[in-house]
Write an enzyme that holds these catalytic residues in place. Structure first.
Site, short mmCIF file in Angstrom:
data_model
loop_
_atom_site.label_atom_id
_atom_site.label_comp_id
_atom_site.label_asym_id
_atom_site.label_seq_id
_atom_site.Cartn_x
_atom_site.Cartn_y
_atom_site.Cartn_z
CD GLU A 1563 3.88 -2.83 0.81
OE1 GLU A 1563 4.70 -2.54 1.71
OE2 GLU A 1563 3.38 -3.96 0.69
CG HIS A 1566 4.40 -0.94 5.84
ND1 HIS A 1566 3.60 -1.29 6.89
CD2 HIS A 1566 4.29 -1.97 4.93
CE1 HIS A 1566 3.02 -2.45 6.66
NE2 HIS A 1566 3.43 -2.90 5.46
#
Length: 1906
Positions: A1563, A1566
């Protein structure tokens, strides 16, 4: 049966008894007994000598004393001659006889022994002694009888005290009856066990008693040897047996003929020793006087009444001054034939003697030897010795034989001798009756006559003659003088009291008493002499002159009239009319100084009550009252002085101080009206109260008692009075009244243009602003309503002056005076105590917003405080061309809440072509974001450059002092800040401190050499006073003057405005508060202490404050620092009510504190609770009125308790009236706190009332006002309480500030209404949201503290209350009970000190609202993981744990993993972007709500009834709840990669554990890929976020459920064992640099490429077309759009046609035909740009063991599989920056556009990366396959796999061919006609070889090739 004779000796009124006691068994029939007291005294007093009587005592007398003299004279002469010589010689002995019955025998006790008068015929001691004396019979050798003392004389001499019969007492010798002589057997000596010498004050102790022994010892005889005793004549001792003797205090053995050494017991002393009793069967023996041992008396067995005798035990006085001895010997009685027990001896412990002792020798057993005359027997403790046991054969029984009376008859007539009878007759015949008493003389007559008859008779026998001789002799001896009446008269005279009689008569009496006493004492006195003495003494008594009755003066009370400074001494006077009282004087002193004297005389001293008044006394001073009375009772003047009385007037009252304003308020019908400008007296005053506002204390409300019209000092006024318990007010002459008085001026009408009232003045100017107006007196603007924003809204063009050449003032402006002044003049007017508080308005100034034309302001001084939003100034906001301000001064404070850089100045905000000269400013400027200067921040000439430069837009000859503290400064400087282009600032001096800004000039205009710099000159700073930055070149050249130089320069400016003083208005004079300087004992050195003590004892009068302050040390903090507040505490809890406290915290303005201990005090007033500060000896009182508020509290409670959180009242208050209203309230997450508030309403309301405005008396109107305010704002009030209760329970060390925030907001020094503040907090929904706690503090609460924002507020409290030196450590400490914080700094050396700690990250704008919720976690258990890039929020409850301890290990591992990941990227990332990893606004990572019991609903419930506390207490209030969306986790990213809204949310997955960490890397990729991981170039065109995380940059782990472990990827986090079973680098920390990482990636990709190549060669070598078609499949292009540029990967099996035509001869054929092994990824279309939960294709992971041969070179964006595979191969071959960034990012996008490419393609990129070596990916791959094969052919690093050693390409190829061959055997045809084959053996071998090479090369730190 035997009975013992007990003897004891005691001291009798100064006469010391002899030392030894003796007793003797006596004759067989002793029928009577007598008590003898033998007194041995060397010198008998002269008084006793004078009373000795000759002859024999009367035998009828019960008591008499016989006197003996040592036989030192020849025994010649008469008794008279003996008495004559008696005055020169020593009386040796006195025998006192107490006669109870007939005497059986006599014992005479001398100093050293016993004399026995043996026979029954000798029982008459008088007769015996008489014979011995008269007949010369030497029966008592060495003594002769002198005379006797009668009982009465003995009583006079005090010798009668030994004669008490009732009980045995010390000092008595008793002779008792002995019925039959018996033998005495079994007698043992009593020995003293010990002797004690102890200090005088030491306690007495008893030693254990000696054990009793039944054994007998032989007796020892003791013969008297003391020459001082009378001896018994030889031959007269037949009846007496030698008595056994025990020596008390010495050691005497009883063995016959043995000498016994005696150890002396003690030395003589002036102090009596303790007495002891000695009892021994038979006869006790008295010790020698010099060896007498002290024995303690012990009660003896009771004898029959007639036999009771009294014993005395000798007391011995020790010579040792500091000690005394004590010893106790208990006597016992023994019976015949019973063994005699050894006496018990109680012996206290022996203390050490201070001097050595000697032991006298004993010449013979039983005969102690006396010390020499020049010696004293030494005193020493006696160590008890055990007596040797007597052999049985030596024991004997002794008997006392009976005496025999034998009468022998002789027949011859005996001759009769009457000579003695004749002598007695002659003697009796010569007696004169006047010489003796009548009774005794009359008794002699009959006896004389009988004697004469016998004498004359012949036939008489000698016995009869003797008998009559004796009778006559007795009668003669019985002649006496009766002195009874004389003695009684003397006694009566002595009962008289001297004070009752005149001196002369009293002296006469004393003369006669003396004479009478001589007669009474004269033993030779005749009865006639006695009678004469009686007559004279009686007459003298009768002639006594009695004095008048003495007057009695009593001081009954001192009446203290404290308020009047007066004390009245009150007296009562008795007998005032019976004696002449000349005067009574009362004198009052202060120390030795006489302050006042009151003398009362004449009729003033004839009343029963009198008084003396003393006035003008000083408070707190101790005075001494002395009272003297002079009177005459008949002896002349007498003076009597009463005991001195201390008087002190201690004034302790309630006084209102430091008053800012007083308003008369009318409260009626729910409306509060200010009636301070009344014009008539209201009829009903019950709804009026005074509202007294203090500058730094609570507001006080007082019910009005009366309003009246009056005139004071010629001024007509309304006088408003109020009374309250203990309340006083000070009058003009510094006296006191027991009421509060406030005067309201009656308006005085103007006279022409002279005005006396501000309201009238405003009305006049508003009506005609062009005229000249003059002030006739100073006037107050208080309560005058403005016409708009300013009092006068019309443009003023006139003049405002003072009249009569004076300087009057307009005081207490609450709004600007004018809006615009044009061509106006304001001169000689002061504006004082300006109070313009308009924080929500712009353009705030005292006089005007705009000054235009030729307007002039001169000789004006302004004092006060102004607050506004934008543009705040002391005089005017804007000066325009032509205006002038000169000789002016401003003293006060300016505050701007601006956020846009407006102007704040002490004189003006902007000066456009105006002139400011001779300005003086001493002020404090504060604000948010503003351009600020203490004079004028902007001096603007404009762009016109003409000859007037320097004469306009001028600021000169001015001086500034004070401080500027602006939070976000915009060009801040002390004097000015902006002048461009050519404004002039010159010749000015600054003493000011600039916190964030420039010391003198505030901008770089000062360095503008083209224009501005030349006109900024001659600015001066002051050493030791001014401070600030010197940031600019020219600033550094400005001169710094000494204080003396600066003062001298300022003097040259001739500024006078700072010294302007206005005349007080008549009203101001009446209401003026007395300064401390006018208070008694004021000391200027304690001025700060007085101000501070107003906070410690806020109620008490100034006099008491001065008194208390003067007790302090001058250097004490209370006198050297400014006190902001004083708060009571009980241990570590703040006390905001009247509960008991034990200390206070004193909070100083410099941010420090002191604690002082308290003790309770009973000296407080009825309405003031008081303590004593034990550390200082001064008082403290809580700032709370002590009164019963029960009614008001109950009223408020009844209003609030009916309100519920979910109620129409609350919906209306928050304007939530729609369908969402219920959830809108729920979204506040305040249910728990609201319930807590409701449950504690009484306590909370009580504190609220007590800390709200003071109500010193009972004002129904004020009470109703408060009730109505609560009713009107009940919802807001409850929400305010609920909010503070919820979010301000913040811990600082041992203290929690919740109580302060709720009820003591003035702790931080700002005066505030507790009720209004709570209402303000709860007035808006935005103020009470958990997600806005930081913001709400700044908007609502900051103004009540010393801090501008929550961060500063918390930091201030940390410094104040704790010793923790930074906020990060404090935050951990404050949250440790419910939040575990794992902080991780980087391990990379160059960034190890970068910001990474939790609080540093939380205080950033996107996270700062989490701070208060985290500080107030109550039941949940949260954790934070903080580093330099992100901060994660999670909970133990989410992990199924119940405590922080349960999660610390797993959280710490996750924290390490997160840090390792970012450190890896910092080492890898391009230099130009790696610093971006050190985020200022870190990424928040939020835990999800997949609790163990199921997904939690929004308001914290799951499983229908369970409460999920992490959501209730933190995530919910933070508005971080989200619904389940089926994902494991997701990141919210925005086009701007630095957007602070970016965050990561875990949904289904956990944040910790290996997979949680892996998801973290996914994550955060990202979040970081575009700006950091991809070099700042962003995603490659045609791809999107998911193409970069899973299967590429996410750290793979096992157990994820996805196919990433074993797929292409990098381990950036975990350290693994290098055990040959790993897929990735075993320890990423070993890759220290980007080069290390590239080397790893090269080895990684070389190995995979080689294995792909060998697999292909091995399959191709089988030459099996069916095997090839089953082993391989195709990666096809699928174009995304019609332009056929961007493509996806379409993975599919070969078609039948392709199988038929399949021709594979080499690896290159596989490349050209875009083939891959028929393994994962599965068939499908893989889209790199997809962002859809329904399309998982971008998540694809490319298995490392899958051979992808084709390159699928794209003309635009590639497909997802090719993209990831090619990115890794290019990274491995060309490195991170060239290969990976070149291919995976948009690195070449801009260049491709420049080169005419419409899209960024593989073709373009490979050319760039390879520097045109390759035109397609396929070319690159073929070359790569060839390269690794060629290297391998030259040799491989030797390794062993599956039992085979491999060191070359051929070795490896052989193994693979065997594996493929085995797999080929599984080739089969499926039902659909397709051929399939198992590749298991090949894949396993490939995996084994890869893992072995990874291990062998230590994660490719060395090459796999030789």
């Amino acid at each position: 049966m035997f009975k013992k004779d007990r003897f004891s000796i005691r001291k009798i009124k100064g006469v010391v008894g002899s030392v030894f006691l003796g007793s003797l068994l006596m004759a067989p029939s002793v029928v009577d007994a007598a008590t003898y007291h033998y007194v041995n005294k060397e010198i008998i007093s002269q008084e006793a000598k004078d009373l000795i009587q000759t002859g024999k005592p009367d035998r009828n007398e019960v008591v008499y004393g016989l006197v003996y003299q040592k036989d030192q004279l020849p025994q010649t002469g008469t008794e008279a001659s003996v008495l004559t010589a008696f005055g020169l010689l020593t009386v040796g002995s006195l025998l006192l006889i107490y006669k109870r019955k007939k005497i059986a025998s006599v014992f005479l006790v001398g100093a050293m022994g016993l004399v026995v008068l043996p026979s029954a015929g000798a029982v008459d001691p008088v007769a015996t002694l008489a014979l011995a004396s008269r007949e010369g019979v030497v029966e008592m050798e060495g003594y002769r009888y002198v005379g006797y003392l009668s009982g009465d004389i003995l009583k006079t001499l005090g010798l009668d005290t030994v004669l008490e019969e009732t009980s045995a007492k010390p000092g008595e010798v008793t002779v008792v009856e002995v019925e039959t002589p018996q033998s005495i057997t079994n007698q043992e000596q009593a020995r003293t066990e010990n002797q004690v010498v102890e200090t005088e004050e030491a306690p007495k102790e008893e030693a254990p008693k000696t054990e009793e022994s039944p054994k007998e010892e032989p007796k020892s005889e003791v013969k008297p040897t003391d020459d001082t005793l009378p001896k018994v004549e030889e031959g007269k001792e037949d009846s007496a047996e030698p008595a056994p003797v025990e020596e008390v205090g010495g050691e005497v053995e009883s063995k016959p003929e043995e000498k016994v050494a005696v150890k002396p017991e003690s030395q003589p002393s002036d102090k009596p020793a303790e007495e002891s009793k000695v009892e021994q069967a038979g006869e006790p023996v008295a010790p020698r006087e010099d060896e007498k041992a002290p024995v303690e008396p012990e009660k003896q067995p009771e004898a029959p009444e007639e036999e009771k005798a009294v014993e005395e035990t000798p007391k011995q006085e020790e010579s040792t001054p500091d000690t005394k001895a004590e010893e106790t010997v208990e006597p016992k009685e023994e019976t015949v034939n019973q063994s005699i027990e050894q006496p018990k001896v109680e012996t206290p412990a022996v203390e050490k003697q201070t001097e050595p002792t000697e032991e006298p020798k004993v010449e013979q057993a039983g005969e102690p030897v006396a010390p020499r005359e020049d010696e004293q027997a030494p005193t020493a403790p006696v160590e008890p010795e055990k007596q040797p046991e007597v052999p049985e054969e030596e024991k004997a029984v002794e008997e006392t034989p009976k005496p025999e009376d034998k009468i022998k008859g002789i027949g011859t007539k005996e001759p009769v001798d009457k000579s003695e009878l004749n002598n007695q007759i002659d003697k009796a015949s010569s007696v004169s009756p006047t010489d003796y008493s009548t009774a005794s003389y009359n008794a002699l007559g009959p006896v004389l006559e009988t004697a004469k008859g016998v004498y004359a008779s012949e036939p008489v026998k000698q016995p009869e003659v003797n008998s009559e001789t004796n009778k006559l002799k007795t009668a003669i001896d019985a002649l006496n003088v009766d002195k009874t009446e004389l003695n009684n008269t003397i006694a009566d005279a002595k009962t008289k009291v001297k004070e009752h009689y005149s001196d002369r008569s009293w002296q006469n009496l004393q003369t006669e008493v003396t004479k009478a006493e001589k007669v009474a004492a004269n033993t030779d006195a005749k009865q006639s002499e006695v009678n004469e003495a009686v007559e004279k003494l009686t007459a003298t008594i009768e002639k006594l002159v009695e004095l008048s009755e003495k007057p009695i003066l009593t001081l009954t009370s001192t009446d203290k009239k404290i308020l009047e400074r007066e004390a009245v001494a009150k007296y009562t006077l008795e007998n005032q009319n019976k004696t002449k009282i000349k005067s009574i004087t009362a004198e009052l002193k202060k120390g030795e100084e006489v302050i006042n004297t009151v003398v009362l005389t004449d009729d003033k001293v004839t009343t029963e009550t009198i008084s003396a008044a003393f006035k003008n006394l000083e408070y707190y001073k101790e005075y001494t009252l002395s009272t003297t009375m002079i009177y005459d009772r008949g002896n002349g003047e007498e003076t009597e002085t009463l005991e001195n009385q201390n008087i002190q007037l201690d004034l302790k009252k309630v006084e209102l101080k430091n008053i800012k304003r007083t308003d008369l308020i009318k409260y009626e019908n729910g409306k509060e009206t200010n009636e301070s400008l009344i014009t008539t007296i209201p009829d009903d005053k019950s709804n009026y109260y005074l509202k007294i506002t203090s500058n730094n204390q609570k507001t006080t409300l007082l019910a009005v008692k009366n309003i009246e019209e009056t005139t004071v000092n010629g001024t007509p006024v309304y006088k408003v009075t109020a009374i309250a318990d203990n309340l006083v007010s000070r009058t003009a002459d510094n006296k006191f009244e027991e009421e509060y008085v406030h005067y309201i001026e009656k308006p005085k009408v103007h006279e022409d243009n002279v005005y006396y009232n501000f309201k009238e003045l405003v009305e006049a100017i508003q009506n005609d602003p062009s005229k000249e107006y003059r002030l006739g007196q100073s006037m107050s603007a208080r309560n005058v309503v403005p016409n708009g924003k300013s009092y006068i809204t019309k443009e003023f063009t006139g003049k405002l002056l003072s009249s009569e050449g004076k300087q009057f003032a307009i005081t207490e402006l609450e709004h600007p005076l004018f809006n615009v002044i044009t061509n106006a003049t304001i001169n000689n007017v002061n504006f004082e105590n300006v109070e313009i508080e308009r924080s929500g308005q712009d353009n705030i100034a005292s006089l005007a917003n705009t000054m235009k034309g030729s307007s002039v302001i001169t000789n004006v001084k302004i004092t006060g405080t102004l607050s506004g939003r934008n543009n705040v100034a002391g005089f005017v906001n804007n000066m325009n061309d032509g205006t002038r301000i000169e000789n002016v001064a401003f003293f006060g404070k300016l505050h701007s809440t601006s956020g846009n850089g407006s102007h704040t100045g002490g004189i003006a905000g902007t000066n456009y072509r105006g002139i400011v000269r001779k300005a003086y400013v001493d002020a404090t400027i504060t604000g948010n974001k503003t351009r600020a200067s203490l004079l004028v921040p902007k001096v603007d000439y404009g762009l016109t450059l003409d000859h007037l430069i320097g004469t306009k837009a001028l600021l000169t000859e001015s001086v500034v002092k004070g401080k500027i503290d602006v939070s976000n400064p915009v060009e801040v400087g002390a004097i000015a800040s902006k002048t461009w282009p050519v404004g002039t600032v010159s010749n000015s001096v600054s003493y000011a401190k600039i916190i964030r800004g420039e010391e003198l000039f505030g901008s770089n205009d000062v360095d503008d050499s083209d224009y501005a710099s030349a006109h900024i000159k001659d600015l001066y700073a002051v050493e030791g006073y001014s401070s600030g930055n010197r940031s600019f070149r020219k600033s550094k050249t400005f001169t710094k003057l000494t204080k003396e130089q600066a003062d001298a320069k300022v003097t040259t400016f001739n500024i006078t405005a700072d010294k302007l003083e206005s005349d007080l208005s008549p009203l101001a004079k009446l209401n003026e508060e007395k300064a401390y300087s006018s208070i008694q004992d004021y000391n200027a050195e304690y001025n700060q202490a007085y101000k501070n003590l107003e906070k410690l004892i806020p109620f008490y009068n100034k006099d008491y404050i001065v008194y208390q302050g003067n007790k302090l040390n001058k250097e004490h903090h209370l006198n050297t620092k400014e006190v902001l507040s004083v708060t009571a505490m009980n241990n570590n809890e703040f006390i905001t009510n009247l509960d008991e406290a034990n200390k206070i915290i004193v909070h100083y303005a410099d941010g420090t504190k002191d604690y002082f201990n308290l003790s309770s005090s009973s000296e407080g007033l009825s309405n003031v609770k008081e303590y004593t500060i034990t550390d200082l000896g001064i008082k403290y009182t809580p700032n709370i009125v002590q009164k019963d508020n029960t009614t008001l509290v109950n009223d408020i409670k009844s209003i609030l308790e009916s309100v519920e959180l979910q109620s129409q009242t609350m919906y209306q208050h928050l304007n939530r009236l729609g369908d969402y209203r219920v959830n809108a309230i729920k979204d506040l997450y305040l249910e728990e706190s609201f319930t807590d508030v409701k449950e504690n309403l009484t306590n909370l309301i009580t504190k609220l009332v007590q800390n709200e405005e003071h109500q010193l008396n009972d004002s129904p109107a004020a009470r109703q006002m408060i009730r109505d305010k609560v009713e009107k704002n009940k919802a807001a009030l409850l929400l305010g309480l609920t909010y503070l209760n919820r979010y301000y329970g913040v811990k600082f060390g041992d203290v929690n500030i919740k109580e302060l925030m709720l009820f003591k907001p003035d702790f931080y020094g700002e005066k505030v209404s507790v009720l209004d503040r709570l209402i303000e907090i709860g007035s808006k929904e935005n103020n009470i949201k958990g997600s806005r706690t930081f913001d709400a503090f700044g908007q609502v609460l900051a103004k009540y503290t010393k801090s501008g924002n929550l961060d500063a507020f918390l930091n201030y409290n940390r410094q104040l209350f704790t010793n923790i030196d930074n906020m990060n450590d404090w935050f951990i400490d404050a949250t440790e009970d419910h939040v575990y914080i794992a902080e991780r700094a980087s391990e990379v050396e160059e960034i190890k000190n970068s910001k990474h700690r939790a609080f540093d990250n939380l205080k950033r704008s996107h996270l700062r609202n989490t701070i208060l919720p985290l500080l107030n976690i109550d039941k949940a258990h949260l954790y934070l993981i903080s580093n330099y890039n992100a901060i994660a929020f999670g909970s133990a409850e989410r992990l199924g744990k119940k405590s922080l301890e349960d999660i610390k290990d797993i959280v710490n591992k996750a924290a390490d993993g997160y840090r390792n990941y970012y450190d890896f990227w910092y080492r890898l990332a391009s230099d130009n972007v790696k610093q971006r990893l050190l985020r200022d606004a870190v990424i928040p990572i939020w835990e999800g709500y997949n609790a163990p019991g199921g997904w939690v609903e929004k308001y914290g419930r799951y499983n229908t009834d369970k409460v999920y506390t992490p959501l209730r207490e933190f995530f919910g209030p933070m508005d971080k709840y989200y619904n389940y969306n089926g994902t494991g986790a997701y990141a919210a990213i925005y086009p701007n990669s630095d957007d602070i809204r970016t965050d990561v949310k875990y949904v289904h997955l956990e944040m910790v554990g290996e997979y949680g960490i892996s998801v973290y890397t996914h994550e955060t990729t990202h979040v970081n890929d575009r700006a950091i991981y991809l070099g700042g170039f962003g995603h490659r065109e045609g791809t999107d976020a998911e193409a970069y995380a899973q299967g590429m940059l996410q750290t793979p782990v096992t157990g994820s459920g996805f196919d990433e472990f074993g797929s292409l990827g990098i381990n950036m986090v975990f350290k693994r064992k290098n055990d040959g079973n790993q897929w990735y680098i075993t320890d990423p920390k070993t890759l220290k640099t980007r080069e290390d990482i590239n080397r790893y990636m090269k080895g990684y990709n070389d190995t995979l490429t080689l294995l792909d190549e060998i697999e292909a060669e091995s399959v191709i070598s089988q030459q099996n077309k069916d095997l090839n078609s089953a082993w391989f499949k195709k990666i096809d292009r699928e174009y995304r759009d019609n332009n056929k540029l961007n493509q996806w990967d379409k993975i599919r099996n070969l078609s039948q046609e392709e199988k038929n035509e399949l021709n594979i001869q080499s690896v290159n054929d596989l490349v050209d035909q875009q083939l891959m092994t028929n393994r994962n990824p599965g068939n499908g279309i893989y889209k790199p740009e997809a962002i859809s939960y329904n399309d998982q294709s971008p998540y694809v992971g490319v298995r490392m063991m899958t051979g992808i041969y084709g390159g699928n070179t794209s003309k635009g964006a590639p497909g997802a599989v090719s993209f990831k595979h090619n990115a890794f191969r290019l990274w491995g071959y060309y490195g991170y920056e060239n290969g990976f960034l070149g291919y995976a990012s948009n690195k070449y996008k801009q260049q491709s556009k420049t080169d005419g490419e419409s899209v960024l393609s593989d073709e373009y990129i490979i050319k760039k990366i390879s520097n045109n070596t390759f035109n397609t990916i396929e070319e690159f791959k073929k070359a790569y396959f060839k390269e690794v094969k060629d290297k391998a052919t030259k040799g491989l690093t030797t390794f062993e796999v599956n039992g085979s050693s491999v060191s070359s390409y051929d070795d490896l190829l052989t193994l693979f061919k065997e594996a493929v061959k085995k797999d080929a055997e599984t080739l089969k045809q499926e039902a659909n006609g397709n051929k399939t084959v198992s590749m298991n053996n090949t894949v396993k071998l490939k995996e084994a070889v890869y893992k072995k090479l990874l291990q062998q090369t230590n994660s490719f730190k060395t090459s796999i090739f030789k």
